[in-house]
Design a protein around this motif. Structure first.
Motif, PDB file in Angstrom:
ATOM      1  N   ASP A  28      16.146  -6.556  29.908  1.00 28.09           N
ATOM      2  CA  ASP A  28      15.259  -7.732  29.778  1.00 28.09           C
ATOM      3  C   ASP A  28      14.453  -7.967  31.057  1.00 28.09           C
ATOM      4  OD1 ASP A  28      17.510  -8.619  31.243  1.00 28.09           O
ATOM      5  OD2 ASP A  28      17.013 -10.709  30.725  1.00 28.09           O
ATOM      6  N   LYS A  29      14.796  -7.206  32.139  1.00 24.10           N
ATOM      7  CA  LYS A  29      13.989  -7.302  33.365  1.00 24.10           C
ATOM      8  C   LYS A  29      12.625  -6.631  33.185  1.00 24.10           C
ATOM      9  CE  LYS A  29      17.539  -7.568  36.902  1.00 24.10           C
ATOM     10  NZ  LYS A  29      18.278  -6.818  37.933  1.00 24.10           N
ATOM     11  N   MET A  30      12.574  -5.724  32.222  1.00 21.37           N
ATOM     12  CA  MET A  30      11.325  -4.994  31.980  1.00 21.37           C
ATOM     13  C   MET A  30      10.323  -5.926  31.299  1.00 21.37           C
ATOM     14  SD  MET A  30      11.000  -1.553  29.678  1.00 21.37           S
ATOM     15  CE  MET A  30      11.978  -2.279  28.355  1.00 21.37           C
ATOM     16  N   SER A  31       9.037  -5.705  31.558  1.00 18.66           N
ATOM     17  CA  SER A  31       8.005  -6.480  30.859  1.00 18.66           C
ATOM     18  C   SER A  31       8.105  -6.215  29.368  1.00 18.66           C
ATOM     19  CB  SER A  31       6.611  -6.036  31.305  1.00 18.66           C
ATOM     20  OG  SER A  31       6.375  -6.373  32.637  1.00 18.66           O
ATOM     21  N   SER A  32       7.642  -7.172  28.573  1.00 19.77           N
ATOM     22  CA  SER A  32       7.601  -6.931  27.126  1.00 19.77           C
ATOM     23  C   SER A  32       6.419  -6.017  26.819  1.00 19.77           C
ATOM     24  CB  SER A  32       7.439  -8.255  26.387  1.00 19.77           C
ATOM     25  OG  SER A  32       6.148  -8.768  26.632  1.00 19.77           O
ATOM     26  N   VAL A  60       3.575  -8.903  41.506  1.00 21.56           N
ATOM     27  CA  VAL A  60       4.830  -9.263  42.170  1.00 21.56           C
ATOM     28  C   VAL A  60       5.879  -9.461  41.081  1.00 21.56           C
ATOM     29  CG1 VAL A  60       5.955 -10.851  43.780  1.00 21.56           C
ATOM     30  CG2 VAL A  60       3.496 -10.411  43.979  1.00 21.56           C
ATOM     31  N   ASP A  61       6.842  -8.537  41.048  1.00 20.70           N
ATOM     32  CA  ASP A  61       7.796  -8.544  39.933  1.00 20.70           C
ATOM     33  C   ASP A  61       9.137  -7.967  40.402  1.00 20.70           C
ATOM     34  OD1 ASP A  61       8.701  -8.927  37.377  1.00 20.70           O
ATOM     35  OD2 ASP A  61       7.772  -7.128  36.524  1.00 20.70           O
ATOM     36  N   ALA A  62       9.645  -8.477  41.545  1.00 20.57           N
ATOM     37  CA  ALA A  62      10.931  -7.963  42.056  1.00 20.57           C
ATOM     38  C   ALA A  62      11.934  -9.117  42.140  1.00 20.57           C
ATOM     39  CB  ALA A  62      10.710  -7.295  43.403  1.00 20.57           C
ATOM     40  N   ASP A  63      12.756  -9.148  43.192  1.00 19.96           N
ATOM     41  CA  ASP A  63      13.755 -10.211  43.352  1.00 19.96           C
ATOM     42  C   ASP A  63      13.040 -11.546  43.560  1.00 19.96           C
ATOM     43  OD1 ASP A  63      12.823  -8.892  45.684  1.00 19.96           O
ATOM     44  OD2 ASP A  63      14.215 -10.096  46.889  1.00 19.96           O
ATOM     45  N   LYS A  64      13.462 -12.558  42.824  1.00 17.32           N
ATOM     46  CA  LYS A  64      12.704 -13.817  42.797  1.00 17.32           C
ATOM     47  C   LYS A  64      12.719 -14.527  44.161  1.00 17.32           C
ATOM     48  CE  LYS A  64      12.467 -12.352  38.793  1.00 17.32           C
ATOM     49  NZ  LYS A  64      11.492 -11.281  38.685  1.00 17.32           N
ATOM     50  N   PHE A  82       7.792   1.098  33.489  1.00 15.95           N
ATOM     51  CA  PHE A  82       7.011   0.748  32.299  1.00 15.95           C
ATOM     52  C   PHE A  82       5.674   0.099  32.687  1.00 15.95           C
ATOM     53  CE2 PHE A  82       5.842  -2.726  29.373  1.00 15.95           C
ATOM     54  CZ  PHE A  82       5.467  -1.964  28.267  1.00 15.95           C
ATOM     55  N   SER A  83       5.716  -0.873  33.608  1.00 13.76           N
ATOM     56  CA  SER A  83       4.463  -1.543  33.973  1.00 13.76           C
ATOM     57  C   SER A  83       3.558  -0.611  34.773  1.00 13.76           C
ATOM     58  CB  SER A  83       4.728  -2.844  34.735  1.00 13.76           C
ATOM     59  OG  SER A  83       5.707  -2.637  35.736  1.00 13.76           O
ATOM     60  N   ALA A  84       4.163   0.277  35.584  1.00 13.43           N
ATOM     61  CA  ALA A  84       3.333   1.245  36.326  1.00 13.43           C
ATOM     62  C   ALA A  84       2.564   2.125  35.344  1.00 13.43           C
ATOM     63  CB  ALA A  84       4.209   2.096  37.232  1.00 13.43           C
ATOM     64  N   LEU A 118       6.910  -0.197  44.173  1.00 12.59           N
ATOM     65  CA  LEU A 118       8.026  -0.289  45.116  1.00 12.59           C
ATOM     66  C   LEU A 118       9.334  -0.573  44.367  1.00 12.59           C
ATOM     67  CD1 LEU A 118       6.319  -2.715  47.728  1.00 12.59           C
ATOM     68  CD2 LEU A 118       5.994  -0.253  47.476  1.00 12.59           C
ATOM     69  N   GLU A 119      10.389   0.135  44.725  1.00 10.26           N
ATOM     70  CA  GLU A 119      11.666  -0.099  44.045  1.00 10.26           C
ATOM     71  C   GLU A 119      12.815   0.148  45.014  1.00 10.26           C
ATOM     72  OE1 GLU A 119      12.637  -1.352  40.904  1.00 10.26           O
ATOM     73  OE2 GLU A 119      14.561  -1.157  41.932  1.00 10.26           O
ATOM     74  N   ILE A 120      13.819  -0.695  44.913  1.00  7.88           N
ATOM     75  CA  ILE A 120      14.946  -0.615  45.858  1.00  7.88           C
ATOM     76  C   ILE A 120      16.202   0.025  45.260  1.00  7.88           C
ATOM     77  CG2 ILE A 120      15.946  -2.900  45.322  1.00  7.88           C
ATOM     78  CD1 ILE A 120      16.279  -3.290  48.366  1.00  7.88           C
ATOM     79  N   PRO A 171      13.413  -1.318  50.457  1.00  5.41           N
ATOM     80  CA  PRO A 171      13.056  -2.734  50.334  1.00  5.41           C
ATOM     81  C   PRO A 171      11.541  -2.959  50.402  1.00  5.41           C
ATOM     82  CG  PRO A 171      14.655  -2.361  52.109  1.00  5.41           C
ATOM     83  CD  PRO A 171      14.201  -1.022  51.646  1.00  5.41           C
ATOM     84  N   ALA A 172      11.034  -3.739  49.481  1.00  3.11           N
ATOM     85  CA  ALA A 172       9.595  -4.034  49.444  1.00  3.11           C
ATOM     86  C   ALA A 172       9.155  -4.687  50.751  1.00  3.11           C
ATOM     87  CB  ALA A 172       9.306  -4.961  48.263  1.00  3.11           C
ATOM     88  N   GLN A 173      10.048  -5.496  51.332  1.00  2.00           N
ATOM     89  CA  GLN A 173       9.706  -6.192  52.586  1.00  2.00           C
ATOM     90  C   GLN A 173       9.249  -5.180  53.636  1.00  2.00           C
ATOM     91  OE1 GLN A 173      12.390  -6.451  50.740  1.00  2.00           O
ATOM     92  NE2 GLN A 173      13.239  -8.511  50.699  1.00  2.00           N
ATOM     93  N   ILE A 176       5.153  -4.601  43.040  1.00  3.34           N
ATOM     94  CA  ILE A 176       6.407  -4.848  43.774  1.00  3.34           C
ATOM     95  C   ILE A 176       7.507  -5.026  42.732  1.00  3.34           C
ATOM     96  CG2 ILE A 176       7.547  -6.280  45.519  1.00  3.34           C
ATOM     97  CD1 ILE A 176       4.746  -7.164  46.454  1.00  3.34           C
ATOM     98  N   GLY A 177       8.311  -4.007  42.561  1.00  3.67           N
ATOM     99  CA  GLY A 177       9.346  -4.007  41.512  1.00  3.67           C
ATOM    100  C   GLY A 177       8.950  -3.087  40.364  1.00  3.67           C
ATOM    101  N   SER A 178       9.474  -1.841  40.388  1.00  3.64           N
ATOM    102  CA  SER A 178       9.080  -0.879  39.341  1.00  3.64           C
ATOM    103  C   SER A 178       9.959  -1.008  38.100  1.00  3.64           C
ATOM    104  CB  SER A 178       9.251   0.564  39.834  1.00  3.64           C
ATOM    105  OG  SER A 178       8.952   0.702  41.187  1.00  3.64           O
TER     106      SER A 178
END
Ligand SMILES: C[S@@+](CC[C@H](N)C(=O)[O-])C[C@H]1O[C@@H](n2cnc3c(N)ncnc32)[C@H](O)[C@@H]1O
Length: 606
Positions: A46-50, A143-147, A78-80, A97-99, A126-128, A72-74
């Motif tokens: 469910d973390k993936m985009s619809s 921007v779609d990684a850790d909130k 799917f979104s890439a 970017l993915e951790i 880390p994206a940071q 930010i957040g692969s």
């Protein structure tokens, strides 16, 4: 409708999703496969985009036509994939970017399966950290990684100006399943996930407050999916890299998809960048400061910064594979020697221009000042001054009135020497390789500092030309008081002045002063040293030598009546403004499809 969100039940939301997808274009088989595969293989899919959100991103990207996208957040890529499919036309570069290792592996699978390697770069870790080192600007930043990280990501993007002037930042999940709005707003959530989403919700509220209050950006929060906020630079702030006139109605610039990379010994002035960005909307400018004193190694430009570069302004050569998309090179040197074996230089598809013309005021001043030093015995007087006594030297002193200057090579430097010499009452003889006819062509195709030189070729009293040594020797027989070498070094001009030529000068009625501001190899150094010792010439000034640098205690250092400087006559604080003027003129010409200025003859090598 009073509210922007319909009060759907979970079942109704599922039906609405199906309804929307059914009428939506853009959900490709590749996207469908990646989405299904992710759902089958990951519990937290469910973390993936619809699918619909993937299609939305794709649709947006097709309108915005980004050249660079940062995600930010692969997750599983799917979104890439959606970004990739949306940007085939302009071949955008996508960095994701993915951790987490398992998601790195999943993203790699998606990249390989869908052949996205050519434009998608996955940065692991880390994206940071990545955000601190990424260069250039991005037109879409997802921007779609850790909130908890969102606010920091957005701040870094703004502070480092990673967002292009008309770019957008899309922050996903700003509702945090509804808990950002109201901690009771997620009755459908699994109980064990509630504490997590409450924390996310707090972070999202903080993010939204920051965005709303930050004077650099406009913020739009939409009730789409799990809440989506879109950020852009405010159009009345000077915080952004620069702004493009919106709906100006002006035709699109031909440079709108170009990326210009500059490596010069200065920080490119922000004002110049802004001017170029607003003249050619869409152009992207990247730069690196050239620090030659640190050596070549320190001046390499990282491959990351080369990506997508089509226009370059350089002094040093760089690996051919990094420059494969470059279609125009503005050299920051007047000569092309450094480049002649480079594939990009040899390719007829690549336009080349030199810095010819930017150095002429100072080089001509160097020629005249060293000539005056000799004529007024300044070297000897300065020597006495250094020893602390009143000079008793009363040697032959000359002034320039009525003297004759012979200029070998009547380019921009030669022309400015002619101008200064004329002002001092000298007669000008000019030598060119090909016969002088009209200056019209040279005038339109070469840079000259306004108000300088001899653009119309009006100053010489007499013209000489030829490609043979005999023709040059004939020029040397013209009883020249001052002979200036300001012609390029080529096979034909190598060692143009040797023992024979110094003898010719010695046989004339005048004792000639020889000045070399071009290249050391135009003169045989031993012959020059002999000529100075034997008084065959009045003296010499050399800013260039052979060998160069001149080795310690070389006999030329101790020869009489010579001024030697370490290849510095070209230096001036004004060079870089002039360089940017040439580059701007050429960008104008590229944009209009016109012939460039300062185009070297690649066969002749200048
Ligand atoms: C919501 S998912 C991304 C979904 C994906 N963009 C999509 O639309 O399908 C968030 C991803 O960000 C990654 N992530 C979390 N913290 C991160 C960090 N500090 N740096 C990089 N990636 C991070 C997670 O491992 C996760 O895979």
């Amino acid at each position: 409708m009073m509210n922007s969100v319909l009060p759907f039940t979970v079942e109704q939301a599922a039906m609405a999703t199906e309804y929307c997808q059914g009428f939506t274009d853009g959900i490709s088989p590749g996207m469908q496969e990646t989405w299904e595969w992710t759902r089958e293989n990951f519990d937290d899919a469910d973390k993936m985009s619809s699918l619909l959100q993937g299609a939305t991103n794709k649709f947006l990207a097709q309108i915005l036509q980004p050249k660079r996208i940062l995600e930010i957040g692969s997750y599983s890529g799917f979104s890439a994939l959606a970004w990739y499919e949306a940007t085939t036309k302009q071949q955008a570069e996508i960095i994701t970017l993915e951790i987490e290792q398992r998601m790195i592996d999943a993203t790699k699978r998606t990249i390989e399966r869908n052949n996205m390697q050519d434009r998608v770069t996955l940065i692991e870790g880390p994206a940071q950290d990545a955000l601190k080192t990424l260069e250039g600007t991005f037109d879409i930043i997802f921007v779609d990684a850790d909130k908890e990280g969102y606010e920091g990501y957005v701040r870094t993007v703004l502070d480092r100006k990673l967002l292009s002037p008309n770019g957008i930042i899309i922050c996903d999940n700003v509702f945090s399943r509804g808990l950002a709005i109201d901690t009771n707003a997620g009755p459908h959530l699994r109980k064990d996930l509630v504490p997590y989403w409450i924390e996310c919700g707090k972070a999202m509220r903080k993010l939204n407050e920051f965005c709303k209050n930050d004077s650099r950006i406009d913020s739009l929060v939409l009730p789409l999916y799990d809440g989506m906020s879109i950020l852009k630079w405010k159009h009345d702030t000077d915080m952004a890299p620069s702004f493009l006139p919106l709906n100006s109605g002006s035709p699109a610039s031909k440079l709108c998809n170009d990326v210009l990379l500059l490596q010069m010994p200065i920080e490119i002035p922000a004002e110049w960048k802004r001017k170029i960005e607003s003249k050619y909307p869409g152009i992207e400018i990247r730069s690196r400061v050239l620090r030659l004193e640190l050596g070549l190694e320190a001046n390499k430009i990282e491959p990351e910064l080369w990506k997508g570069v089509t226009l370059a302004c350089l002094y040093l050569t760089h690996p051919e594979e990094l420059m494969s998309n470059v279609r125009f090179i503005q050299l920051t040197s007047a000569g092309v020697d450094r480049w002649i074996h480079h594939e990009r230089y040899k390719s007829p598809e690549v336009a080349i221009s030199t810095a010819s013309g930017i150095h002429c005021p100072q080089i001509a001043e160097w020629v005249i000042s060293t000539w005056i030093m000799r004529n007024h015995n300044l070297l000897r007087h300065i020597e006495s001054q250094k020893q602390g006594h009143w000079s008793t030297v009363r040697a032959e002193t000359r002034d320039s009135a009525g003297m004759r200057i012979g200029i070998l090579g009547y380019g921009s430097v030669g022309r400015q020497c002619a101008r200064l010499a004329t002002a001092m009452g000298m007669e000008v003889y000019a030598y060119t390789r090909t016969p002088y006819t009209s200056d019209k062509k040279a005038k339109s195709a070469h840079y000259s500092v306004p108000g300088m030189g001899d653009p119309q070729g009006q100053l010489p009293a007499k013209w000489f030309h030829g490609e043979s040594r005999d023709a040059v020797n004939e020029f040397l027989r013209q009883d020249l008081d001052l002979l200036v070498l300001c012609l390029p070094l080529t096979k034909a001009t190598e060692y143009l002045l040797g023992a024979e030529q110094f003898d010719i000068l010695a046989q004339g009625k005048k004792r000639t002063f020889v000045s070399n501001v071009a290249r050391g190899k135009l003169i045989r150094t031993e012959a020059l040293v002999d000529a100075l010792h034997q008084g065959k010439i009045w003296g010499a000034a050399v800013d260039v030598t052979d060998p160069e640098p001149l080795p310690e205690s070389h006999p030329l250092f101790s020869a009489p009546n010579v001024v030697i400087t370490p290849h510095v006559s070209w230096q001036s604080v004004n060079n870089w403004d002039r360089m940017l003027d040439i580059l701007e003129t050429n960008l104008d010409r590229l944009d209009k499809g016109e012939e460039l200025i300062n185009v070297p003859d690649r066969k002749l090598g200048y």
